[in-house]
Design a protein around this motif. Structure first.
Motif, PDB file in Angstrom:
ATOM      1  N   ALA A  73      34.160 -13.820 -20.201  1.00 20.24           N
ATOM      2  CA  ALA A  73      33.274 -12.831 -20.817  1.00 20.24           C
ATOM      3  C   ALA A  73      33.724 -12.873 -22.314  1.00 20.24           C
ATOM      4  O   ALA A  73      32.976 -12.546 -23.188  1.00 20.24           O
ATOM      5  CB  ALA A  73      33.991 -11.520 -20.204  1.00 20.24           C
ATOM      6  N   LEU A  74      34.835 -13.288 -22.832  1.00 20.88           N
ATOM      7  CA  LEU A  74      35.373 -13.198 -24.202  1.00 20.88           C
ATOM      8  C   LEU A  74      34.684 -14.326 -24.751  1.00 20.88           C
ATOM      9  O   LEU A  74      34.403 -14.285 -25.927  1.00 20.88           O
ATOM     10  CB  LEU A  74      36.955 -13.348 -24.300  1.00 20.88           C
ATOM     11  N   THR A  75      34.490 -15.363 -24.028  1.00 16.27           N
ATOM     12  CA  THR A  75      33.941 -16.678 -24.675  1.00 16.27           C
ATOM     13  C   THR A  75      32.371 -16.190 -24.806  1.00 16.27           C
ATOM     14  O   THR A  75      31.684 -16.777 -25.927  1.00 16.27           O
ATOM     15  CB  THR A  75      33.882 -17.914 -23.586  1.00 16.27           C
ATOM     16  N   LEU A  76      31.739 -15.674 -23.844  1.00 17.59           N
ATOM     17  CA  LEU A  76      30.147 -15.216 -24.068  1.00 17.59           C
ATOM     18  C   LEU A  76      30.040 -14.245 -25.086  1.00 17.59           C
ATOM     19  O   LEU A  76      29.374 -14.432 -25.869  1.00 17.59           O
ATOM     20  CB  LEU A  76      29.883 -14.490 -22.715  1.00 17.59           C
ATOM     21  N   LEU A  77      31.228 -13.402 -25.442  1.00 19.24           N
ATOM     22  CA  LEU A  77      31.143 -12.350 -26.314  1.00 19.24           C
ATOM     23  C   LEU A  77      31.025 -13.185 -27.724  1.00 19.24           C
ATOM     24  O   LEU A  77      30.537 -12.883 -28.517  1.00 19.24           O
ATOM     25  CB  LEU A  77      32.284 -11.403 -26.506  1.00 19.24           C
ATOM     26  N   GLY A  78      32.108 -14.146 -27.705  1.00 20.02           N
ATOM     27  CA  GLY A  78      32.141 -14.986 -28.879  1.00 20.02           C
ATOM     28  C   GLY A  78      30.686 -15.639 -29.247  1.00 20.02           C
ATOM     29  O   GLY A  78      30.227 -15.899 -30.359  1.00 20.02           O
ATOM     30  N   MET A  79      30.096 -16.269 -28.155  1.00 20.21           N
ATOM     31  CA  MET A  79      28.767 -17.026 -28.365  1.00 20.21           C
ATOM     32  C   MET A  79      27.838 -15.892 -28.663  1.00 20.21           C
ATOM     33  O   MET A  79      26.836 -16.079 -29.658  1.00 20.21           O
ATOM     34  CB  MET A  79      28.390 -17.437 -26.995  1.00 20.21           C
ATOM     35  N   ARG A  80      27.780 -14.733 -28.441  1.00 14.89           N
ATOM     36  CA  ARG A  80      26.592 -13.601 -28.822  1.00 14.89           C
ATOM     37  C   ARG A  80      27.001 -13.496 -30.210  1.00 14.89           C
ATOM     38  O   ARG A  80      25.846 -13.033 -30.847  1.00 14.89           O
ATOM     39  CB  ARG A  80      26.729 -12.386 -27.922  1.00 14.89           C
TER      40      ARG A  80
END
Lengths: 172, 115
Positions: free
Chosen positions: A114-121
């Motif tokens: 979830a944190l990695t996806l947030l970073g990507m977004r």
């Protein structure tokens, strides 16, 4: 004489930009429900259609709702640059809400994902870029009373958004 | 072709470069985060293709940012004088009377101006 941007207008743009994220999600869910046969027949085509055409059309149409409300409420005499800043705030609100929804959808895969996806977004301020352009178009509409300016700028914003989503769908 | 007033171009050239530089940095970091996320989810990706595409998109973002920044430097934003001078008064959409641009009500026919 142009006036200063009031905090109320910034909050309206930001808040309604975020709220319009919900509206866009509802609209896109409606599209998903109506096109399930296509999704089952050709998933790649359906994903490209959703990301490159439907999402930009729906999202760019609802994002500037805060600018409309601000103008209807107070008729502020703002410069084009100030309208663009309100557009930027609307894009920021929309992007943050959309990021939260995306991250919540991936939480079952773990906090790290979830944190990695947030970073990507957060890497891509595409909503802010597009709504800044829409804000310029809206400011021109307010000042010149020519809706064609607004239509031109929102069309440019939709094209940029669609192109970005298309490339993200193809490579990522 | 719709003529775009210079104040709109200058406003765009002043506001968009920082966002495009943000986009440039985002594309540079994208391959690392994408490979990390897809690795966690167990989804195979072509990292070489992704990296080439991301760097090309990063280059494009930076090029547009530099072009807009150059335009903004050569043509600094000085307000909307070119717009205000064009149309300080507008016709009422109901009765056609000339009214100030910011009016909410038409003094001639008394109707509310929706836009």
């Amino acid at each position: 004489m142009p006036e200063r941007i009031r905090p109320k207008h910034l909050l309206l743009s930001f808040g309604l930009g975020a709220f319009s994220g919900f509206l866009a999600v509802v609209g896109e869910i409606g599209f998903i429900g109506n096109t399930l046969p296509l999704a089952l027949a050709d998933m790649t085509l359906w994903t490209l259609l959703l990301a490159s055409i439907v999402a930009p059309l729906v999202e760019e149409s609802v994002k500037p709702v805060g600018l409309f409300v601000a103008y209807q409420e107070d008729r502020p005499n703002l410069t084009i640059q100030q309208w663009a800043l309100l557009g930027l705030m609307a894009g920021l609100g929309f992007a943050l809400l959309e990021d939260i929804l995306y991250v919540l959808s991936i939480v079952p895969f773990g906090a790290d994902a979830a944190l990695t996806l947030l970073g990507m977004r957060l890497l891509f301020p595409v909503h802010m870029i597009c709504t800044t352009l829409t804000g310029i178009g809206y400011g021109l509409w307010v000042k010149t009373r020519q809706p064609m300016h607004f239509i031109l700028f929102i069309a440019i914003a939709m094209c940029i958004h669609g192109l970005f989503n298309f490339s993200a769908s193809v490579v990522g | 072709m719709i003529p775009v007033p210079s104040s709109a171009k200058r406003a765009a050239a002043r506001l968009l470069p920082p966002l495009l530089v943000w986009m440039f940095l985002g594309w540079l970091a994208f391959p690392y985060l994408a490979s990390r996320l897809y690795g966690m989810l167990g989804v195979p990706i072509d990292l070489v293709e992704l990296t080439y595409f991301s760097y090309a998109a990063a280059g494009l973002s930076l090029a547009v940012a530099i072009a807009l920044w150059t335009y903004a430097t050569l043509h600094p934003y000085k307000g909307d004088d070119d717009l205000i001078a064009v149309e300080p008064m507008i016709p009422c959409m109901f009765c056609g009377a000339e009214i100030p641009r910011e009016s909410r009500l038409c003094p001639a026919c008394g109707r509310e101006i929706p836009w």
